[in-house]
Design a protein around this motif. Structure first.
Motif, PDB file in Angstrom:
ATOM      1  N   LEU A   1     -45.437 -68.564 -43.383  1.00 44.90           N
ATOM      2  CA  LEU A   1     -46.732 -69.039 -44.251  1.00 44.90           C
ATOM      3  C   LEU A   1     -48.037 -68.922 -43.618  1.00 44.90           C
ATOM      4  O   LEU A   1     -48.182 -68.715 -42.401  1.00 44.90           O
ATOM      5  CB  LEU A   1     -46.062 -70.449 -44.568  1.00 44.90           C
TER       6      LEU A   1
ATOM      7  N   TYR B   1     -47.199 -79.452 -40.262  1.00 50.17           N
ATOM      8  CA  TYR B   1     -46.324 -79.949 -40.858  1.00 50.17           C
ATOM      9  C   TYR B   1     -44.874 -79.912 -39.870  1.00 50.17           C
ATOM     10  O   TYR B   1     -44.659 -79.000 -39.105  1.00 50.17           O
ATOM     11  CB  TYR B   1     -45.891 -79.104 -42.243  1.00 50.17           C
TER      12      TYR B   1
ATOM     13  N   ALA C   1     -42.488 -74.557 -48.955  1.00 47.96           N
ATOM     14  CA  ALA C   1     -42.348 -73.249 -49.238  1.00 47.96           C
ATOM     15  C   ALA C   1     -41.718 -73.189 -50.237  1.00 47.96           C
ATOM     16  O   ALA C   1     -41.730 -72.276 -51.298  1.00 47.96           O
ATOM     17  CB  ALA C   1     -41.535 -72.791 -47.827  1.00 47.96           C
TER      18      ALA C   1
ATOM     19  N   GLY D   1     -51.594 -77.648 -47.317  1.00 49.37           N
ATOM     20  CA  GLY D   1     -50.587 -77.662 -48.401  1.00 49.37           C
ATOM     21  C   GLY D   1     -51.051 -77.305 -49.700  1.00 49.37           C
ATOM     22  O   GLY D   1     -50.470 -76.676 -50.560  1.00 49.37           O
TER      23      GLY D   1
ATOM     24  N   ASP E   1     -50.162 -70.634 -42.538  1.00 52.87           N
ATOM     25  CA  ASP E   1     -50.406 -72.104 -41.870  1.00 52.87           C
ATOM     26  C   ASP E   1     -51.628 -72.751 -41.609  1.00 52.87           C
ATOM     27  O   ASP E   1     -51.762 -73.763 -41.339  1.00 52.87           O
ATOM     28  CB  ASP E   1     -49.225 -72.466 -40.977  1.00 52.87           C
TER      29      ASP E   1
ATOM     30  N   VAL F   1     -50.918 -76.745 -43.078  1.00 55.45           N
ATOM     31  CA  VAL F   1     -49.355 -76.500 -43.069  1.00 55.45           C
ATOM     32  C   VAL F   1     -48.826 -76.163 -41.452  1.00 55.45           C
ATOM     33  O   VAL F   1     -47.815 -76.745 -41.165  1.00 55.45           O
ATOM     34  CB  VAL F   1     -48.929 -75.415 -43.803  1.00 55.45           C
TER      35      VAL F   1
ATOM     36  N   THR G   1     -42.152 -78.248 -43.781  1.00 55.64           N
ATOM     37  CA  THR G   1     -42.736 -76.783 -43.955  1.00 55.64           C
ATOM     38  C   THR G   1     -41.773 -76.203 -45.190  1.00 55.64           C
ATOM     39  O   THR G   1     -41.996 -75.464 -46.174  1.00 55.64           O
ATOM     40  CB  THR G   1     -42.596 -76.073 -43.006  1.00 55.64           C
ATOM     41  N   LYS G   2     -40.364 -76.555 -45.191  1.00 56.27           N
ATOM     42  CA  LYS G   2     -39.485 -75.983 -46.012  1.00 56.27           C
ATOM     43  C   LYS G   2     -39.666 -76.406 -47.517  1.00 56.27           C
ATOM     44  O   LYS G   2     -39.627 -75.644 -48.342  1.00 56.27           O
ATOM     45  CB  LYS G   2     -37.997 -76.619 -45.774  1.00 56.27           C
TER      46      LYS G   2
END
Length: 278
Positions: free
Chosen positions: A113, A161, A170, A119, A115, A158, A166-167
């Motif tokens: 991601l 996280y 995503a 978010g 990151d 992110v 994170t899951k």
């Protein structure tokens, strides 16, 4: 009639009632035909074929190195197959990848991601990338943030996280454009039980509304609990596929999987392990 054995009784007690699969008349949202992927002399995926109907919660199970992630990567356009075809909502995923990706939401293995975004920024970027206007992105982001319990994390990077958070962000990004098909590779790995229950409820509502989920998981109990159909992949081949009841054949999914996959080792030897070092 002989009395049932303890083993048979245990299986009968633990066998879950399967979720009802979509009817045969339902549209085929995903058709995988004879996919092949080779890495040098190794064939990771060996002519895998699958059909997933609209409204299905479809599980893909297999041991490590079975070819699950490679297959899902080819389905979602992340890896080009050497042979075979993938059709998503009757779109050739490799002849028209842009249209196929519009119909698909993806949670890949080994998440990569952006990151260094928060978010909230990542959700906004994902929605904009999918062609949504700014107002729609804001409205859907707010809904997803509330549904996934991300209110306290939306303004954090992110990169900071946890694995479970994170899951969740995503998966929210994968759903923001309201795809017909969600392809999720180990979506519950590293997710705590409360969050897993929340994610399951969100996915069940998505399927009840006509969406379709394909997910891979090592958790047989999870697959048995949420999926209506399943494919067992071993050594790059599909050994069994169909509704959950068709694949289980009266056993638990775990027992049926072990019987198909083989490889169970007898717990013998290593008596030295009982001679403790102290």
């Amino acid at each position: 009639m002989p009395a049932p054995t303890k083993k048979a009784s245990r299986k009968k007690r633990t066998l879950r009632v399967a979720r009802k699969a979509p009817p045969e008349s339902a549209d085929r949202v995903l058709v995988v035909d004879a996919l092949v992927k080779r890495f040098g002399e190794k064939t990771a995926v060996d002519h895998i074929s699958l059909q997933v109907r609209a409204g299905s919660f479809f599980g893909v199970v297999g041991p490590n190195g079975a070819g699950k992630t490679t297959t899902l990567s080819m389905v979602t356009g992340l890896l080009r197959p050497d042979e075979g075809t993938v059709r998503i909502h009757d779109i050739d995923a490799w002849a028209d990848p842009e249209a196929a990706k519009r119909a698909t939401g993806v949670l890949p293995d080994r998440l990569r991601l952006f990151d260094r975004l928060t978010g909230g920024q990542l959700l906004h970027y994902s929605g904009t990338l999918r062609g949504l206007d700014a107002r729609t992105v804001r409205e859907r982001s707010a809904d997803l943030i509330a549904a996934f319990g991300l209110e306290d994390a939306v303004d954090r990077l992110v990169a900071d996280y946890s694995a479970g958070m994170t899951k969740k962000i995503a998966l929210a990004c994968a759903m923001i454009h309201s795809p017909r098909l969600l392809v999720l590779d180990e979506p519950f790995e590293s997710v705590d039980p409360v969050s897993a229950a929340n994610l399951t409820e969100i996915l069940e509502r998505y399927v009840a509304g006509g969406g379709t989920v394909v997910l891979s998981s090592h958790g047989m109990d999870l697959i048995e609990r949420v999926c209506d159909s399943v494919a067992v992949v071993v050594g790059g081949k599909v050994l069994a596929a169909g509704t959950l009841d068709e694949v289980r054949q009266g056993e638990t999914l775990e027992d049926r999987f072990v019987a198909l996959a083989g490889g169970r080792k007898a717990a013998e030897g290593m008596e030295w392990l009982h001679s403790f070092s102290d």
